[in-house]
Enzyme design. Structure first.
Site, PDB file in Angstrom:
ATOM      1  N   CYS A  57       0.788  -1.291  -0.022  1.00  0.00           N
ATOM      2  CA  CYS A  57       0.060   0.100  -0.083  1.00  0.00           C
ATOM      3  C   CYS A  57       0.772   1.078  -0.006  1.00  0.00           C
ATOM      4  CB  CYS A  57      -1.012  -0.024   1.199  1.00  0.00           C
ATOM      5  SG  CYS A  57      -2.111   1.444   1.135  1.00  0.00           S
ATOM      6  N   CYS A  61       0.138   4.950   6.882  1.00  0.00           N
ATOM      7  CA  CYS A  61      -0.527   5.032   8.086  1.00  0.00           C
ATOM      8  C   CYS A  61       0.523   4.115   9.345  1.00  0.00           C
ATOM      9  CB  CYS A  61      -1.601   4.073   7.959  1.00  0.00           C
ATOM     10  SG  CYS A  61      -2.745   4.575   6.856  1.00  0.00           S
ATOM     11  N   CYS A 133     -19.172  -7.414   3.561  1.00  0.00           N
ATOM     12  CA  CYS A 133     -18.588  -6.152   3.778  1.00  0.00           C
ATOM     13  C   CYS A 133     -17.359  -5.976   3.145  1.00  0.00           C
ATOM     14  CB  CYS A 133     -18.243  -6.051   5.087  1.00  0.00           C
ATOM     15  SG  CYS A 133     -17.456  -4.529   5.822  1.00  0.00           S
ATOM     16  N   CYS A 193     -19.739   0.912   8.404  1.00  0.00           N
ATOM     17  CA  CYS A 193     -18.759   0.211   9.439  1.00  0.00           C
ATOM     18  C   CYS A 193     -17.545   1.235   9.522  1.00  0.00           C
ATOM     19  CB  CYS A 193     -18.366  -1.083   9.004  1.00  0.00           C
ATOM     20  SG  CYS A 193     -17.404  -1.721  10.185  1.00  0.00           S
TER      21      CYS A 193
END
Length: 331
Positions: A57, A61, A133, A193
């Site tokens: 990615c 973060c 989800c 969510c």
């Protein structure tokens, strides 16, 4: 606590801090009371989370071992074949899960063949009668609509932390980007969510600010995951202290009180919690846990399915069973 069966969307920071800082036993009692007014206290939803595309990615973060810039032991894995994902979903259902979440380590969804494959996965999992989800990063309104048309039930997009502390954790996107994605999900009629992580170095005020953002949304997230930082070697936060269990209990209890209709999900960090500590979280209003195959949750350790089922049995809890209709498109 008086139950009016109404939801508030105008919480002040002072009100939330007063709740969070109550004497622990009083706080848990209040949260347990609210929980019983809105939910069946002996039911816990089992949700299975599968990483369908791992690592590589471009985001930074600070907590995430899937960021390409950090040197971790996590191996990059291309998008799994659709049939493999459907097989995982069937196994999850057989093991008691009623919700199946697919995660891809993307910064954002791109309109390409990979997204087409995700659409096929959503259709396939939905056909199994599971709540479907996804968590795929940032999402446009059109992309959200495509997912909804395929039968997506929920989209996960955590705030992670407060707006004020956000830049200390992530620099490759803005807090408003997260809010925009949540808004796009809502417009498409998909349930939301969204929760966060504690143990990032934030203050109690940051934790409350994050909860206030969620609780003051026009519609509360249907699911609110509360995560304890999973310290991944090679990330900037690898040496942060372990999250204190009472901090987790306070966060879960506060979330339960201010968002009573939501599913509050005891998420990452359970591997470092004893059965007794997890029981406190259930008492405080958590009514969902995430399981993962191979005793992992995405790329971090997690209790195994059989271990979780034994824990629920020990505590007199049972998996939430949902009818097939729940996996259809959200209205």
């Amino acid at each position: 606590m008086e139950n009016t069966k109404t939801l508030r969307h105008n919480w002040t920071k002072e009100e939330l801090l007063e709740i969070y800082n109550k004497p622990l036993i009083e706080l848990v009692y209040e949260a347990a009371t609210v929980h019983r007014e809105w939910h069946k206290a002996d039911e816990v939803q089992i949700s299975t989370l599968l990483s369908v595309k791992t690592g590589g990615c471009p985001e930074d973060c600070s907590y995430c071992g899937q960021a390409a810039r950090y040197h971790t032991d996590i191996k990059v894995q291309a998008l799994l074949p659709t049939e493999t994902v459907i097989a995982h979903a069937q196994k999850a259902k057989d093991n008691g899960s009623s919700r199946f979440c697919m995660a891809a380590a993307w910064r954002e969804v791109r309109d390409n063949s990979d997204f087409d494959r995700i659409i096929d996965m959503v259709k396939g999992v939905n056909d199994l009668g599971l709540e479907v989800c996804c968590t795929l990063g940032m999402l446009t309104e059109n992309q959200a609509q495509r997912l909804q048309d395929a039968g997506l039930y929920a989209y996960n997009h955590n705030l992670d932390t407060s707006e004020e502390y956000y830049d200390e954790i992530i620099s490759t996107r803005q807090f408003d980007n997260r809010i925009n994605t949540i808004n796009n999900v809502r417009k498409a009629g998909i349930t939301v969510c969204s929760g966060g992580i504690i143990g990032l170095g934030e203050t109690n005020e940051d934790r409350i600010s994050m909860l206030r953002t969620l609780a003051n949304m026009e519609k509360h997230p249907e699911s609110v995951p509360i995560n304890a930082l999973a310290r991944v070697k090679g990330t900037p936060l690898e040496n942060n202290p372990k999250v204190d269990i009472w901090d987790m209990v306070r966060m879960i209890a506060t979330a339960r009180i201010v968002m009573p209709a939501s599913m509050v999900r005891l998420s990452a960090g359970r591997i470092e919690m004893s059965e007794t500590e997890q029981a406190w979280c259930f008492m405080a209003g958590a009514n969902s846990i995430f399981t993962g195959e191979r005793q992992t949750l995405l790329v971090t350790p997690n209790p195994g399915v059989s271990e979780d089922m034994q824990m629920l049995k020990n505590l007199g809890l049972k998996p939430l069973v949902k009818e097939k209709e729940s996996a259809c498109k959200a209205n």
